[in-house]
Design a protein around this motif. Structure first.
Motif, mmCIF file in Angstrom:
data_model
loop_
_atom_site.group_PDB
_atom_site.id
_atom_site.type_symbol
_atom_site.label_atom_id
_atom_site.label_comp_id
_atom_site.label_asym_id
_atom_site.label_seq_id
_atom_site.Cartn_x
_atom_site.Cartn_y
_atom_site.Cartn_z
ATOM 1 N N ASN A 1 0.871 -1.173 0.000
ATOM 2 C CA ASN A 1 0.000 0.000 0.000
ATOM 3 C C ASN A 1 0.912 1.228 0.000
ATOM 4 N N SER B 1 4.336 6.992 2.932
ATOM 5 C CA SER B 1 4.663 5.682 3.489
ATOM 6 C C SER B 1 4.481 4.565 2.466
ATOM 7 N N ARG C 1 3.590 0.400 2.904
ATOM 8 C CA ARG C 1 3.189 -0.574 3.909
ATOM 9 C C ARG C 1 2.760 -1.873 3.229
ATOM 10 N N ILE D 1 3.224 -7.024 9.393
ATOM 11 C CA ILE D 1 3.168 -5.879 8.483
ATOM 12 C C ILE D 1 4.453 -5.066 8.629
ATOM 13 N N GLU E 1 6.247 -1.474 7.575
ATOM 14 C CA GLU E 1 5.893 -0.132 7.107
ATOM 15 C C GLU E 1 7.110 0.781 7.137
ATOM 16 N N THR F 1 8.250 4.857 6.597
ATOM 17 C CA THR F 1 7.700 6.219 6.561
ATOM 18 C C THR F 1 8.750 7.193 6.049
#
Length: 357
Positions: A204, A209, A211, A228, A230, A232
């Motif tokens: 995503n 970001s 993710r 998950i 992620e 940033t």
């Protein structure tokens, strides 16, 4: 299958398990008394790929080398290397004790673990656990889950761990600031970390970001929990080391290669196939070396300890670091990942790059 030996006198209460050469006493102490624990006779060898493959073939009774090769490829290369060397030692154990290596009974399993524990110089708990994992895999291929899940095996491993607990590999750790400073001076951010199973299809991507799920991570295999990952963005001042900026550039540049193979992995080779763990490790070690980190002492996994130590030394809350590392216990963080940093203790480049709370 454990059974009583009908030929044993009624005064004997020792149970036995049958093998190709007779009967094996159930008593672990009795077995160890006749097992050769000379380390020279059970030297851990590089191992023979074809020997391990032949055992896998024998489980299914197939002579089709293509089938067994697919099964062999189901394991990661690094895992397979461990299994092959572990199987070599298991074969030595079976030869010394006239056992059939294809008949892995509960008693043979228990006695082998005890034999490993008795070897001099002592094997670490993690090494013995690797042997356990190898035998588990062979038993699972035979659908012998009763032995794999037997409480005696778990109890023996618990006893080994209590008598020989795992110890931290490093007493001190390199300064992660040195790597940040190196990355800040180069034009392209190297691909690093344990991202071999990061799912490309599940990404995503937003302005700030990126993710996505890590497929078949340890948490998912053990507890069914999807992990998950992620990243940033950093502000423009530190765009040179911004992971989101460089990953977006990488994804765009690899788009055509990815279409041909429809690779599930984020990071791929030039031919579109997924990068393997050993390839990512090579990138990490190369980056550490160029950052003047002693890679003869510190290997790729040390990045987790270095980053955790740097964050903790900069007063990032303990529970935040623990969550970032996906560690379950406080003791694990304290024992293996929170180390004295060589040289610069705190501050440095990290203070300028990110604020965590």
């Amino acid at each position: 299958m454990v059974s009583d030996d009908s030929s044993t006198s009624s005064s004997s209460s020792t149970s036995h398990v049958s093998s190709s050469s007779g009967y094996i006493p159930r008593s672990i102490d009795q077995t160890i008394s006749r097992v050769n624990t000379n380390p020279n006779s059970t030297t851990l060898e590089t191992g023979d790929y074809s020997t391990f493959q032949s055992h896998v073939k024998s489980i299914f009774g197939t002579q089709n080398s293509g089938t067994s090769e697919l099964l062999m490829k189901s394991w990661e290369q690094s895992t397979l290397k461990v299994y092959i060397s572990s199987y070599t030692r298991f074969l030595n154990f079976c030869t010394l004790n006239s056992l059939d290596p294809s008949n892995i009974t509960l008693v043979v399993f228990m006695d082998y673990l005890t034999h490993l524990f008795k070897i001099k110089p002592p094997l670490s708990f993690s090494t013995i656990n690797n042997h356990r994992s190898m035998l588990n895999q062979l038993l699972l291929l035979r659908n012998q889950t009763d032995i794999v899940n037997d409480p005696f095996i778990a109890r023996i491993m618990t006893g080994i761990h209590k008598l020989r607990p795992s110890s931290a590999k490093y007493k001190e750790i390199w300064d992660a600031n040195k790597v940040f400073k190196y990355l800040y001076t180069i034009k392209v951010l190297p691909k690093s970390s344990d991202l071999v199973k990061w799912s490309f299809k599940g990404l995503n991507i937003t302005t700030d970001s990126i993710r996505g799920p890590v497929i078949n991570a340890k948490e998912q295999r053990k507890d069914g929990v999807l992990s998950i990952l992620e990243l940033t963005s950093l502000d423009d001042t530190y765009s040179q080391v911004c992971p989101v900026r460089h990953l977006k550039t990488y994804l765009k540049s690899t788009n055509e290669r990815r279409k041909k193979h429809q690779s599930e992995s984020v990071f791929i080779n030039n031919d579109g196939t997924p990068l393997q763990v050993n390839q990512i490790n090579e990138v990490v070690l190369s980056t550490l070396s160029k950052s003047d980190i002693d890679t003869t002492k510190f290997k790729s996994h040390s990045t987790r300890s270095a980053m955790a130590s740097l964050l903790l030394s900069n007063n990032v809350p303990f529970h935040v670091v623990k969550k970032m590392g996906r560690w379950k216990s406080n003791d694990t963080v304290d024992t293996f990942y929170n180390k004295r940093i060589i040289g610069e203790k705190s501050g440095g480049f990290l203070n300028n790059v990110a604020q965590l709370s």
